[in-house]
Design an enzyme around this catalytic site. Structure first.
Site, PDB file in Angstrom:
ATOM      1  N   ILE A  16       2.041 -20.976  42.783  1.00 24.42           N
ATOM      2  CA  ILE A  16       1.174 -21.977  43.433  1.00 24.42           C
ATOM      3  C   ILE A  16       2.033 -22.990  44.189  1.00 24.42           C
ATOM      4  O   ILE A  16       1.768 -23.316  45.356  1.00 24.42           O
ATOM      5  CB  ILE A  16       0.273 -22.701  42.400  1.00 24.42           C
ATOM      6  CG1 ILE A  16      -0.751 -21.716  41.820  1.00 24.42           C
ATOM      7  CG2 ILE A  16      -0.438 -23.897  43.033  1.00 24.42           C
ATOM      8  CD1 ILE A  16      -1.643 -22.287  40.742  1.00 24.42           C
ATOM      9  N   ASP A  75     -12.978 -23.855  42.352  1.00 22.23           N
ATOM     10  CA  ASP A  75     -14.299 -23.294  42.036  1.00 22.23           C
ATOM     11  C   ASP A  75     -15.337 -23.803  43.040  1.00 22.23           C
ATOM     12  O   ASP A  75     -16.199 -23.043  43.499  1.00 22.23           O
ATOM     13  CB  ASP A  75     -14.686 -23.692  40.609  1.00 22.23           C
ATOM     14  CG  ASP A  75     -13.578 -23.354  39.627  1.00 22.23           C
ATOM     15  OD1 ASP A  75     -13.289 -22.171  39.467  1.00 22.23           O
ATOM     16  OD2 ASP A  75     -12.974 -24.286  39.059  1.00 22.23           O
ATOM     17  N   VAL A 127      -3.511 -28.744  37.060  1.00 25.24           N
ATOM     18  CA  VAL A 127      -3.899 -27.424  37.577  1.00 25.24           C
ATOM     19  C   VAL A 127      -3.642 -26.348  36.513  1.00 25.24           C
ATOM     20  O   VAL A 127      -4.404 -25.405  36.368  1.00 25.24           O
ATOM     21  CB  VAL A 127      -3.110 -27.100  38.872  1.00 25.24           C
ATOM     22  CG1 VAL A 127      -3.397 -25.689  39.357  1.00 25.24           C
ATOM     23  CG2 VAL A 127      -3.441 -28.118  39.968  1.00 25.24           C
ATOM     24  N   GLN A 146       4.498 -34.288  28.525  1.00 22.38           N
ATOM     25  CA  GLN A 146       4.368 -34.786  29.905  1.00 22.38           C
ATOM     26  C   GLN A 146       3.503 -36.046  29.961  1.00 22.38           C
ATOM     27  O   GLN A 146       3.770 -36.953  30.747  1.00 22.38           O
ATOM     28  CB  GLN A 146       3.840 -33.673  30.814  1.00 22.38           C
ATOM     29  CG  GLN A 146       4.877 -32.540  30.906  1.00 22.38           C
ATOM     30  CD  GLN A 146       4.534 -31.462  31.909  1.00 22.38           C
ATOM     31  OE1 GLN A 146       3.480 -31.477  32.534  1.00 22.38           O
ATOM     32  NE2 GLN A 146       5.439 -30.507  32.065  1.00 22.38           N
ATOM     33  N   ARG A 204      -0.539 -16.920  29.313  1.00 23.43           N
ATOM     34  CA  ARG A 204      -0.874 -16.157  28.110  1.00 23.43           C
ATOM     35  C   ARG A 204       0.039 -14.934  28.025  1.00 23.43           C
ATOM     36  O   ARG A 204       0.059 -14.109  28.925  1.00 23.43           O
ATOM     37  CB  ARG A 204      -2.336 -15.714  28.150  1.00 23.43           C
ATOM     38  CG  ARG A 204      -2.814 -15.176  26.813  1.00 23.43           C
ATOM     39  CD  ARG A 204      -4.186 -14.576  26.944  1.00 23.43           C
ATOM     40  NE  ARG A 204      -5.182 -15.606  27.185  1.00 23.43           N
ATOM     41  CZ  ARG A 204      -6.231 -15.836  26.392  1.00 23.43           C
ATOM     42  NH1 ARG A 204      -6.413 -15.115  25.312  1.00 23.43           N
ATOM     43  NH2 ARG A 204      -7.101 -16.765  26.693  1.00 23.43           N
ATOM     44  N   HIS A 251     -13.115 -25.572  33.874  1.00 16.93           N
ATOM     45  CA  HIS A 251     -12.556 -24.570  34.799  1.00 16.93           C
ATOM     46  C   HIS A 251     -12.322 -23.300  33.992  1.00 16.93           C
ATOM     47  O   HIS A 251     -11.226 -23.025  33.519  1.00 16.93           O
ATOM     48  CB  HIS A 251     -11.254 -25.063  35.428  1.00 16.93           C
ATOM     49  CG  HIS A 251     -10.529 -23.955  36.133  1.00 16.93           C
ATOM     50  ND1 HIS A 251     -11.010 -23.371  37.288  1.00 16.93           N
ATOM     51  CD2 HIS A 251      -9.394 -23.287  35.840  1.00 16.93           C
ATOM     52  CE1 HIS A 251     -10.192 -22.399  37.662  1.00 16.93           C
ATOM     53  NE2 HIS A 251      -9.200 -22.321  36.805  1.00 16.93           N
ATOM     54  N   ARG A 255      -6.200 -17.082  22.230  1.00 14.55           N
ATOM     55  CA  ARG A 255      -6.572 -18.302  22.954  1.00 14.55           C
ATOM     56  C   ARG A 255      -6.038 -19.560  22.255  1.00 14.55           C
ATOM     57  O   ARG A 255      -5.558 -20.494  22.884  1.00 14.55           O
ATOM     58  CB  ARG A 255      -8.107 -18.334  23.028  1.00 14.55           C
ATOM     59  CG  ARG A 255      -8.646 -19.443  23.862  1.00 14.55           C
ATOM     60  CD  ARG A 255     -10.165 -19.363  23.903  1.00 14.55           C
ATOM     61  NE  ARG A 255     -10.679 -20.532  24.577  1.00 14.55           N
ATOM     62  CZ  ARG A 255     -10.702 -20.669  25.888  1.00 14.55           C
ATOM     63  NH1 ARG A 255     -10.253 -19.716  26.660  1.00 14.55           N
ATOM     64  NH2 ARG A 255     -11.169 -21.772  26.437  1.00 14.55           N
TER      65      ARG A 255
HETATM   66  P1  NAX Z   1       3.616 -19.284  37.756  1.00 16.86           P
HETATM   67  O1  NAX Z   1       3.848 -18.632  36.428  1.00 16.86           O
HETATM   68  O2  NAX Z   1       3.977 -18.578  39.011  1.00 16.86           O
HETATM   69  O3  NAX Z   1       4.372 -20.693  37.780  1.00 16.86           O
HETATM   70  C1  NAX Z   1       4.328 -21.593  36.731  1.00 16.86           C
HETATM   71  C2  NAX Z   1       5.653 -22.304  36.710  1.00 16.86           C
HETATM   72  O4  NAX Z   1       5.582 -23.320  35.729  1.00 16.86           O
HETATM   73  C3  NAX Z   1       6.829 -21.397  36.339  1.00 16.86           C
HETATM   74  O5  NAX Z   1       7.827 -21.486  37.344  1.00 16.86           O
HETATM   75  C4  NAX Z   1       7.308 -21.981  35.018  1.00 16.86           C
HETATM   76  O6  NAX Z   1       8.726 -21.908  34.860  1.00 16.86           O
HETATM   77  C5  NAX Z   1       6.837 -23.425  35.127  1.00 16.86           C
HETATM   78  N1  NAX Z   1       6.699 -24.112  33.849  1.00 16.86           N
HETATM   79  C6  NAX Z   1       6.286 -23.615  32.655  1.00 16.86           C
HETATM   80  N2  NAX Z   1       6.357 -24.555  31.711  1.00 16.86           N
HETATM   81  C7  NAX Z   1       6.771 -25.672  32.318  1.00 16.86           C
HETATM   82  C8  NAX Z   1       7.056 -26.982  31.852  1.00 16.86           C
HETATM   83  N3  NAX Z   1       6.915 -27.313  30.556  1.00 16.86           N
HETATM   84  N4  NAX Z   1       7.481 -27.903  32.738  1.00 16.86           N
HETATM   85  C9  NAX Z   1       7.655 -27.577  34.041  1.00 16.86           C
HETATM   86  N5  NAX Z   1       7.430 -26.354  34.533  1.00 16.86           N
HETATM   87  C10 NAX Z   1       6.990 -25.411  33.680  1.00 16.86           C
HETATM   88  O7  NAX Z   1       2.084 -19.709  37.735  1.00 16.86           O
HETATM   89  P2  NAX Z   1       1.148 -20.154  38.956  1.00 16.86           P
HETATM   90  O8  NAX Z   1       0.508 -18.946  39.522  1.00 16.86           O
HETATM   91  O9  NAX Z   1       1.890 -21.066  39.845  1.00 16.86           O
HETATM   92  O10 NAX Z   1      -0.005 -20.921  38.157  1.00 16.86           O
HETATM   93  C11 NAX Z   1       0.249 -22.152  37.487  1.00 16.86           C
HETATM   94  C12 NAX Z   1      -0.914 -22.514  36.609  1.00 16.86           C
HETATM   95  O11 NAX Z   1      -2.087 -22.732  37.379  1.00 16.86           O
HETATM   96  C13 NAX Z   1      -1.292 -21.465  35.573  1.00 16.86           C
HETATM   97  O12 NAX Z   1      -1.517 -22.116  34.321  1.00 16.86           O
HETATM   98  C14 NAX Z   1      -2.600 -20.912  36.112  1.00 16.86           C
HETATM   99  O13 NAX Z   1      -3.402 -20.381  35.084  1.00 16.86           O
HETATM  100  C15 NAX Z   1      -3.189 -22.139  36.714  1.00 16.86           C
HETATM  101  N6  NAX Z   1      -4.287 -21.956  37.694  1.00 16.86           N
HETATM  102  C16 NAX Z   1      -5.260 -22.892  37.722  1.00 16.86           C
HETATM  103  C17 NAX Z   1      -6.287 -22.861  38.643  1.00 16.86           C
HETATM  104  C18 NAX Z   1      -7.337 -23.921  38.681  1.00 16.86           C
HETATM  105  O14 NAX Z   1      -8.260 -23.781  39.484  1.00 16.86           O
HETATM  106  N7  NAX Z   1      -7.299 -24.996  37.874  1.00 16.86           N
HETATM  107  C19 NAX Z   1      -6.400 -21.737  39.604  1.00 16.86           C
HETATM  108  C20 NAX Z   1      -5.122 -21.015  39.825  1.00 16.86           C
HETATM  109  C21 NAX Z   1      -4.278 -20.813  38.594  1.00 16.86           C
HETATM  110  O15 NAX Z   1      -4.770 -19.704  37.880  1.00 16.86           O
END
Ligand code: NAX
Length: 326
Positions: free
Chosen positions: A16, A159, A129, A112, A92, A187, A98
């Site tokens: 993202i 959404d 997010v 955080q 996950r 969400h 869950r």
């Molecule tokens: P990615 O797995 O590509 O990126 C997540 C990044 O977060 C990774 O680089 C990881 O190293 C980093 N990370 C993990 N723990 C961390 C921490 N404690 N501090 C700092 N960085 C950390 O996931 P991505 O596709 O970018 O999605 C990110 C999140 O958005 C996921 O939880 C996903 O489920 C959620 N989403 C939420 C949406 C919404 O509408 N609210 C929609 C899109 C997405 O599914």
């Protein structure tokens, strides 16, 4: 030119963020006259990848990018932050229940929240997010007792935008012809996309589409859109999630258009009978950097039942991490 503002983004090396950071730096989020300093947080093993992203940001020579900080320490990344977009979360893993997912994320978001409480601007606007977004926002908020709870929000704008796109497609209208869409609740697949207040070119949306389409096609399509994208793309929504995060912060900071509203998950103040404190998606209007939950909408039995289902899920998520909440 204005003074730069500090925008912290977590999960900055993830998919993202690979879309989001470039949109923020180009001025899509806060305006073409607002310089930004990006303060990027990642976990230690992802710092090399993050350095690569920063090299690309530099190579864009964005006129508005006034500086970039990278760190694996929340206190550094959140220092004096005016905005904090909490995108990083624990995905996950195989065999993870869950409950395990909720707990793993509760650990991240409590750390955080405490860091934001300690070092961010006292007016910091926080958008969560990372999933489960609403409950992660609740955990961060509860760990930040010195900050206004209203400054903690979670993203249901994707959404909302998905709902606009579905209704526009069905009615042959443009998304800009539609007003007053609502996403209620979590969400997640229990969210309730509600067209009962919506209009298309000024006509009530509910009168333009068959009720059966609304109940058996529109609602489940919006609820399941994330899963449909994973199935088709082999990866979860990224550019659309980034775009919606831009929309959420832009409208919160700069205001919603007259005669319309947007959906934001915000701490419930008891509006519409939703339990106070839950981070629940409501229709909101924004002005002068603040939001208000739209009041006085009529809720019929169909809507009430769906609003309660998604509220109940949020209660269960909160109760699942209650032992971790201060
Ligand atoms: P990615 O797995 O590509 O990126 C997540 C990044 O977060 C990774 O680089 C990881 O190293 C980093 N990370 C993990 N723990 C961390 C921490 N404690 N501090 C700092 N960085 C950390 O996931 P991505 O596709 O970018 O999605 C990110 C999140 O958005 C996921 O939880 C996903 O489920 C959620 N989403 C939420 C949406 C919404 O509408 N609210 C929609 C899109 C997405 O599914």
């Amino acid at each position: 030119m204005k003074n730069p503002v500090r925008v912290a983004v977590t999960g900055a090396a993830g998919q993202i963020s690979y879309s989001l950071l470039f949109r923020i730096a180009s001025g899509d989020m806060l305006g073409k006259d607002q310089p930004v300093i990006l303060q990027l947080l990642e976990i230690t093993p992802a710092m090399d990848a993050l350095r690569g992203v920063v090299m690309e940001l530099e190579d864009c020579a964005f006129p508005l990018l006034a500086g970039t900080v990278i760190s694996d320490k929340p206190e550094e990344a959140f220092a004096d932050a005016d905005y904090a977009l909490l995108v990083g979360a624990r995905p996950r893993g195989p065999g993870m229940e869950r409950k395990d997912l909720l707990e793993a994320n509760a650990a991240i978001f409590s750390v955080q929240g405490k860091a934001l409480n300690a070092v961010a601007s006292r007016q910091v606007k926080v958008l969560v997010v990372g999933n489960p977004a609403n409950t992660n926002a609740l955990i961060a908020q509860r760990n930040a007792p010195d900050l206004d709870p209203r400054n903690f929000t979670a993203m249901t704008r994707l959404d909302h935008n998905r709902a606009l796109a579905q209704l526009a497609g069905k009615t042959g209208a443009a998304t800009t012809d539609i007003r007053q869409m609502i996403i209620w609740g979590n969400h997640s697949a229990t969210q309730y996309p509600d067209i009962s207040q919506a209009s298309v070119k000024g006509d009530a949306a509910a009168g333009l589409v068959p009720r059966e389409w609304y109940e058996t096609d529109f609602i489940p399509t919006v609820q399941q859109r994330g899963a449909a994208i994973i199935k088709a793309r082999g990866a979860s929504s990224a550019a659309s999630a980034a775009s919606s995060a831009i929309d959420h912060i832009r409208d919160w900071a700069l205001g919603t258009p007259d005669g319309d509203w947007v959906s934001m998950a915000v701490p419930s103040d008891g509006s519409y009978g939703i339990e106070e404190g839950l981070i629940y998606s409501f229709p909101v209007t924004c002005k002068n950097g603040d939001y208000s939950i739209v009041q006085g909408l009529e809720i019929d039995a169909f809507s009430r039942q769906r609003m309660t289902v998604t509220e109940q899920e949020l209660r269960e998520e909160r109760d699942g991490v209650a032992h971790l909440l201060p």
